[in-house]
Enzyme design. Structure first.
Site, PDB file in Angstrom:
ATOM      1  N   ARG A 104       0.734  -1.136  -0.211  1.00 15.08           N
ATOM      2  CA  ARG A 104      -0.192  -0.871  -0.113  1.00 15.08           C
ATOM      3  C   ARG A 104       0.847   1.022   0.237  1.00 15.08           C
ATOM      4  NH1 ARG A 104      -2.674  -3.246  -0.344  1.00 15.08           N
ATOM      5  NH2 ARG A 104      -5.238  -4.952   0.176  1.00 15.08           N
ATOM      6  N   SER A 144     -11.192  -0.518   3.262  1.00 15.12           N
ATOM      7  CA  SER A 144      -9.815   0.024   4.750  1.00 15.12           C
ATOM      8  C   SER A 144      -9.821   0.927   5.530  1.00 15.12           C
ATOM      9  CB  SER A 144      -8.558  -1.012   4.416  1.00 15.12           C
ATOM     10  OG  SER A 144      -9.213  -2.472   3.881  1.00 15.12           O
ATOM     11  N   GLU A 184      -5.442   3.951   6.514  1.00 13.90           N
ATOM     12  CA  GLU A 184      -5.107   4.201   4.661  1.00 13.90           C
ATOM     13  C   GLU A 184      -5.938   5.351   3.463  1.00 13.90           C
ATOM     14  OE1 GLU A 184      -4.856  -0.053   3.136  1.00 13.90           O
ATOM     15  OE2 GLU A 184      -6.279   0.486   2.094  1.00 13.90           O
TER      16      GLU A 184
END
Ligand SMILES: Cc1cc2nc3c(=O)[nH]c(=O)nc-3n(C[C@H](O)[C@H](O)[C@H](O)COP(=O)(O)OP(=O)(O)OC[C@H]3O[C@@H](n4cnc5c(N)ncnc54)[C@H](O)[C@@H]3O)c2cc1C
Length: 330
Positions: A154, A222, A318
């Site tokens: 990520r 998320s 995130e």
């Protein structure tokens, strides 16, 4: 003041001074020069506008998909404003395989390299050969090779040295004709005789069953990243909690599912006004209606401080949180 509610999937009621779609570099720079504060937006699925933004939202609509076939590959050059899922769907339709595990991830193609989107055992970096764009300070074009993008979990250079400093205009992909299907992850392992199309359909089915659809219940996927901790720390956790899951990251680190940590602390279903920790997927925070940015920040901070106190792990969001003047940290 135009509303931003439909421009971000979490759907908080916020506004900005101006919303300007652009479809080429010249009109982007022209619009950008008119406001001191600007925020660049793709599909708004990884951005949450916590309050009214005192500036302009520039919405990327650079489109176009160029395809070139070689003996062993399909090469694609894709405009950053194309929709990610539509791209995956048309690849599957055309028999260009590999990205089917990444079906139904919301957002734009231009944002996919930024956090190196991933799901069901596949990360998009596997297929990215280079990223094209423009530096905002000098209006000069660049092409960064795969290696120069510094992809990680990520993560990429676009979240660090180049954060907020570039407009990504195109992403270049190579899909090998001899591609290995990835079915090792979760329910995909149960597919008998898998094909790219059956993986694509199964990923869509699983995601629809597990994740709230932002069109029906505001969310940004998320909310937190899965933390990566060193093996000694993980081993201390397993002494205390024998069911804590962990996935090796290299030889020295372990990735722990943030959902497990949050669930363990009893946050599933917990709500502050209109913001709720999703009852079946605690990593997702949802807007059940009438939520404010303050509600969201309060719940997110409560989760972070509880996880820190209990597991000595600092969760990191995130999602990108945008306040009055731009990005803010929790
Ligand atoms: C229901 C749901 C499920 C999700 N599932 C997953 C998942 O499985 N895996 C996963 O990895 N992610 C997932 N996400 C997160 C999200 O889909 C991805 O992060 C996606 O890549 C965001 O794209 P976007 O265009 O909506 O980004 P935006 O929110 O519009 O932008 C994100 C950031 O990128 C910047 N940006 C956007 N476009 C450009 C550009 N062209 N040039 C430079 N900067 C730019 C923005 O300024 C912002 O800082 C999910 C989100 C939701 C809502």
């Amino acid at each position: 003041m135009p509303s931003l509610q439909s421009y971000h999937t979490f759907g908080l009621d916020a506004s900005s001074q101006q919303i300007t779609p652009f479809s080429d570099i010249e009109s982007f720079f022209d619009a950008r020069s008119r406001y001191p504060h600007n925020y660049l937006l793709g599909g708004g699925s990884n951005t949450i506008f916590l309050e009214d933004f005192e500036g302009q939202i520039l919405v990327n609509e650079i489109t176009g998909i160029e395809h070139n076939e070689t003996e062993s590959t399909h090469e694609l050059r894709v405009g950053a404003g194309e929709n990610w899922h539509q791209l995956v769907a048309s690849c599957v339709d055309n028999g260009w395989h590999g990205m089917e595990n990444l079906a139904l991830i919301p957002g734009s193609v231009g944002a996919c390299p930024i956090q190196n989107i991933g799901a069901y055992g596949v990360e998009v970096e596997t297929f990215i050969t280079s990223v094209e764009g423009v530096y905002l300070d000098s209006n000069t074009r660049f092409t960064l090779s795969h290696a120069e993008c510094l992809f990680g979990y990520r993560d990429s250079i676009f979240k660090h040295e180049l954060a907020g400093k570039v407009l990504i205009t195109h992403v270049n992909f190579v899909l090998p004709k001899q591609n290995q299907l990835i079915t090792t992850y979760g329910e995909l392992a149960a597919l008998s005789d898998p094909t790219p199309l059956s993986i694509f359909n199964e990923v869509i089915r699983i995601r629809r069953a597990k994740l709230p659809d932002p069109a029906e219940l505001g969310n940004a996927g998320s909310f937190f990243k899965n933390p990566v901790i060193d093996n000694a720390h993980y081993s201390r956790l397993t002494d205390e909690f024998d069911d804590v899951p962990g996935y090796a990251v290299g030889s020295e680190h372990t990735k722990v599912p943030a959902a497990w940590l949050i669930d363990r602390l009893g946050f599933k279903g917990r709500a502050i006004n209109g913001v709720r920790c999703h009852p079946t997927q605690p990593l997702v925070l949802t807007n059940t209606g009438g939520a404010t940015g303050k509600d969201l920040v309060t719940l997110a901070r409560e989760i972070m401080s509880s996880v820190k106190a209990r597991f000595t792990i600092m969760l990191e969001p995130e999602v990108r949180l945008v306040g009055r003047k731009g990005l803010i940290e929790l």
